[in-house]
Design a protein around this motif. Structure first.
Motif, mmCIF file in Angstrom:
data_model
loop_
_atom_site.group_PDB
_atom_site.id
_atom_site.type_symbol
_atom_site.label_atom_id
_atom_site.label_comp_id
_atom_site.label_asym_id
_atom_site.label_seq_id
_atom_site.Cartn_x
_atom_site.Cartn_y
_atom_site.Cartn_z
ATOM 1 N N ASP A 1 4.972 -0.924 11.590
ATOM 2 C CA ASP A 1 4.799 -1.950 10.601
ATOM 3 C C ASP A 1 3.240 -2.212 10.344
ATOM 4 N N VAL A 2 2.525 -1.910 11.641
ATOM 5 C CA VAL A 2 0.979 -2.044 11.686
ATOM 6 C C VAL A 2 0.593 -0.991 10.656
ATOM 7 N N VAL A 3 0.918 0.285 10.751
ATOM 8 C CA VAL A 3 0.236 1.457 10.027
ATOM 9 C C VAL A 3 0.684 1.185 8.491
ATOM 10 N N LEU A 4 1.915 0.668 8.357
ATOM 11 C CA LEU A 4 2.259 0.388 6.686
ATOM 12 C C LEU A 4 1.119 -0.729 6.389
ATOM 13 N N THR A 5 1.111 -1.663 6.856
ATOM 14 C CA THR A 5 0.239 -2.648 6.599
ATOM 15 C C THR A 5 -1.122 -2.146 6.522
ATOM 16 N N GLU A 6 -1.647 -1.390 7.060
ATOM 17 C CA GLU A 6 -3.089 -0.761 6.732
ATOM 18 C C GLU A 6 -3.010 -0.019 5.610
ATOM 19 N N GLN A 7 -2.098 0.772 5.328
ATOM 20 C CA GLN A 7 -1.865 1.652 4.231
ATOM 21 C C GLN A 7 -1.757 0.722 2.845
ATOM 22 N N LYS A 8 -0.994 -0.312 3.164
ATOM 23 C CA LYS A 8 -1.053 -1.440 1.896
ATOM 24 C C LYS A 8 -2.114 -1.979 1.485
ATOM 25 N N LEU A 9 -3.054 -2.368 2.700
ATOM 26 C CA LEU A 9 -4.405 -3.033 2.341
ATOM 27 C C LEU A 9 -5.330 -1.976 1.799
ATOM 28 N N ALA A 10 -5.127 -0.669 2.226
ATOM 29 C CA ALA A 10 -5.835 0.255 1.649
ATOM 30 C C ALA A 10 -5.641 0.418 0.084
ATOM 31 N N VAL A 11 -4.507 0.619 -0.403
ATOM 32 C CA VAL A 11 -4.083 0.617 -1.804
ATOM 33 C C VAL A 11 -4.648 -0.616 -2.370
ATOM 34 N N ALA A 12 -4.597 -1.877 -1.817
ATOM 35 C CA ALA A 12 -5.164 -3.127 -2.593
ATOM 36 C C ALA A 12 -6.726 -2.966 -2.848
ATOM 37 N N CYS A 13 -7.110 -2.523 -1.473
ATOM 38 C CA CYS A 13 -8.697 -2.316 -1.779
ATOM 39 C C CYS A 13 -8.924 -1.532 -2.893
ATOM 40 N N GLY A 14 -8.079 -0.596 -3.280
ATOM 41 C CA GLY A 14 -8.571 0.466 -4.290
ATOM 42 C C GLY A 14 -8.221 -0.149 -5.667
ATOM 43 N N HIS A 15 -7.395 -1.002 -5.852
ATOM 44 C CA HIS A 15 -7.077 -1.701 -7.123
ATOM 45 C C HIS A 15 -8.108 -2.893 -7.310
ATOM 46 N N ASP B 1 -14.737 0.033 -1.566
ATOM 47 C CA ASP B 1 -14.449 1.296 -1.370
ATOM 48 C C ASP B 1 -14.655 1.584 -0.030
ATOM 49 N N SER B 2 -15.623 1.116 0.593
ATOM 50 C CA SER B 2 -15.617 1.374 2.049
ATOM 51 C C SER B 2 -14.570 0.952 2.889
ATOM 52 N N MET B 3 -14.248 -0.387 2.532
ATOM 53 C CA MET B 3 -13.158 -1.122 3.225
ATOM 54 C C MET B 3 -11.826 -0.220 3.014
ATOM 55 N N GLN B 4 -11.722 0.353 1.882
ATOM 56 C CA GLN B 4 -10.389 1.060 1.479
ATOM 57 C C GLN B 4 -10.656 2.467 2.503
ATOM 58 N N LYS B 5 -11.848 2.783 2.574
ATOM 59 C CA LYS B 5 -12.007 4.368 3.456
ATOM 60 C C LYS B 5 -11.656 3.950 4.998
ATOM 61 N N ASN B 6 -11.998 2.774 5.391
ATOM 62 C CA ASN B 6 -11.823 2.420 6.828
ATOM 63 C C ASN B 6 -10.514 2.160 7.022
ATOM 64 N N PHE B 7 -9.768 1.537 5.996
ATOM 65 C CA PHE B 7 -8.330 1.236 6.374
ATOM 66 C C PHE B 7 -7.204 2.404 6.413
ATOM 67 N N TYR C 1 -21.359 -0.118 6.502
ATOM 68 C CA TYR C 1 -21.699 -1.624 6.014
ATOM 69 C C TYR C 1 -23.012 -2.287 6.281
ATOM 70 N N SER C 2 -23.761 -1.426 7.446
ATOM 71 C CA SER C 2 -25.055 -1.987 7.465
ATOM 72 C C SER C 2 -25.893 -1.572 6.434
ATOM 73 N N GLN C 3 -25.697 -0.167 5.687
ATOM 74 C CA GLN C 3 -26.227 0.136 4.366
ATOM 75 C C GLN C 3 -25.983 -0.769 3.231
ATOM 76 N N HIS C 4 -24.727 -1.076 3.159
ATOM 77 C CA HIS C 4 -24.378 -1.981 2.166
ATOM 78 C C HIS C 4 -25.081 -3.505 2.169
ATOM 79 N N LEU C 5 -25.118 -4.144 3.351
ATOM 80 C CA LEU C 5 -25.925 -5.145 3.658
ATOM 81 C C LEU C 5 -27.198 -4.960 3.262
#
Length: 369
Positions: free
Chosen positions: A193-207, A239-245, A357-361
């Motif tokens: 369930d944890v991995v599925l949630t992370e994958q869903k969050l990655a898709v949401a970040c892409g959108h 995009d970085s958040m998506q890659k991290n997830f 994230y430091s580079q983005h900041l």
């Protein structure tokens, strides 16, 4: 898991066995198995279906091949993958079908074959040699049982599963196995369930990243240009958040996920071994009662049957105690290795994400100036 190095029993070297790929043909899969010849002069290349693996698993536990073989904790064979099946039908396979391709499933089959080939008792079975070296498909010889046979076996299994053991060692092991199997299944399901949630969050970040790009305007006024720059910068962060997830979920899948999956399937394998021994115990008790009640004309035959059953039961029990000792000494180490690898990979991913994230900041600070 239950293994010792006895390559000389086979025509191949156990640790060189590889399942290199899964070839799709419609809704079916064929796995390419490669193994190094013991002489070192070449390789065997064979194509095997999951039915062939099931045939091998059944052949390995032929009591006529090796005395006490029913006491072996078999390396667990994963369930058959179903292509294009609904998500709910894939749940029993868990982590084995959640990767980007079938490479994870091939790796699990490879581990299964290596462990079978390295086992001192299982490697004596001629069917294993045939499976690894013959160009023919051995699985076609598999006998399919009718629904009535399966139902009969299921009812018989329920009756014998709760049978009281005569040996406190095995009764305690059965009780512990029941508890640990339930815990490991629950842990694996929760981690899925944890991995599925992370994958869903990655898709949401892409959108979300795509939506931010749609907000970019090409007007010449200063406010529109500033807003567009912010949207572009935010899109990069997302995009970085998506890659991290994606990285975190892949780490979970390939390390602790597979470790938990293997832990669960090995507890199931131990449960199957203990059940086989219980069935033999019931058979021995039945033979003992029949020998006691037998009429003089059948007394000798019944006594011989009892002695045969007692010998087989003692052989299975002796092998089972050795297997259980190895099981307890190894399975904790395997899970610990999975946990260590999981921590190491997540630390690497966390450091990479921190740098990004430091580079983005800094980019946002520069934008404000």
């Amino acid at each position: 898991m239950m293994e010792e190095d006895r390559d000389g029993l086979l025509g191949v070297t156990a640790h060189t066995i590889r399942v290199t790929e899964a070839v799709r043909d419609g809704d079916s899969l064929t796995f390419i198995v490669i193994s190094q010849k013991l002489s070192g002069s070449g390789e065997y290349h064979v194509a095997r279906t999951h039915e062939d693996f099931q045939w091998l698993q059944e052949c390995l536990f032929n009591p006529e091949e090796v005395p006490g073989i029913l006491g072996v904790i078999s390396p667990p064979l994963p369930a058959k993958p179903h292509l294009n099946a609904p998500t709910k039908d894939l749940k029993p396979l868990g982590f084995l079908v959640m990767g980007k391709d079938l490479g994870t499933y091939c790796k699990v089959l490879e581990i299964y074959l290596q462990q079978v080939a390295a086992n001192t008792r299982l490697s004596k079975n001629k069917c294993l040699e045939n499976f690894l070296t013959s160009p023919e498909a051995p699985g076609h010889q598999r006998v399919r049982k009718s629904i009535f046979n399966r139902l009969s076996q299921a009812m018989e299994g329920l009756r014998k599963e709760g049978h009281k053991d005569v040996d406190s060692f095995f009764q305690t092991e059965r009780d512990n196995n029941f508890t640990l199997t339930g815990f490991s299944k629950t842990a694996t399901e929760r981690f899925v369930d944890v991995v599925l949630t992370e994958q869903k969050l990655a898709v949401a970040c892409g959108h979300l990243s795509t939506c931010l790009h749609l907000c970019v305007e090409q007007r010449d006024d200063h406010a529109a240009q500033a807003f567009s720059k912010i949207c572009v910068k935010l899109s990069g962060v997302v995009d970085s958040m998506q890659k991290n997830f994606e990285n975190v979920s892949e780490n979970n899948l390939s390390t602790l996920g597979l470790g938990l999956d293997l832990e669960t399937r090995y507890h199931e394998a131990e449960k199957e071994m203990l059940f086989r021994r219980t069935c033999k115990l019931v058979e021995l008790e039945t033979a003992s009662r029949n020998a006691e009640r037998a009429k003089p004309i059948k007394k000798a035959a019944m006594d011989d049957l009892k002695m045969k059953s007692e010998k087989e039961f003692d052989q299975i029990s002796g092998v089972a105690k050795q297997e259980i000792a190895r099981f307890h000494s190894v399975h904790v180490m395997l899970l610990r290795q999975a946990l260590i690898l999981w921590c190491e990979k997540q630390l690497v991913t966390a450091r990479e994400t921190f740098t990004c994230y430091s580079q983005h900041l800094q980019a946002f600070r520069d934008l404000g100036e």
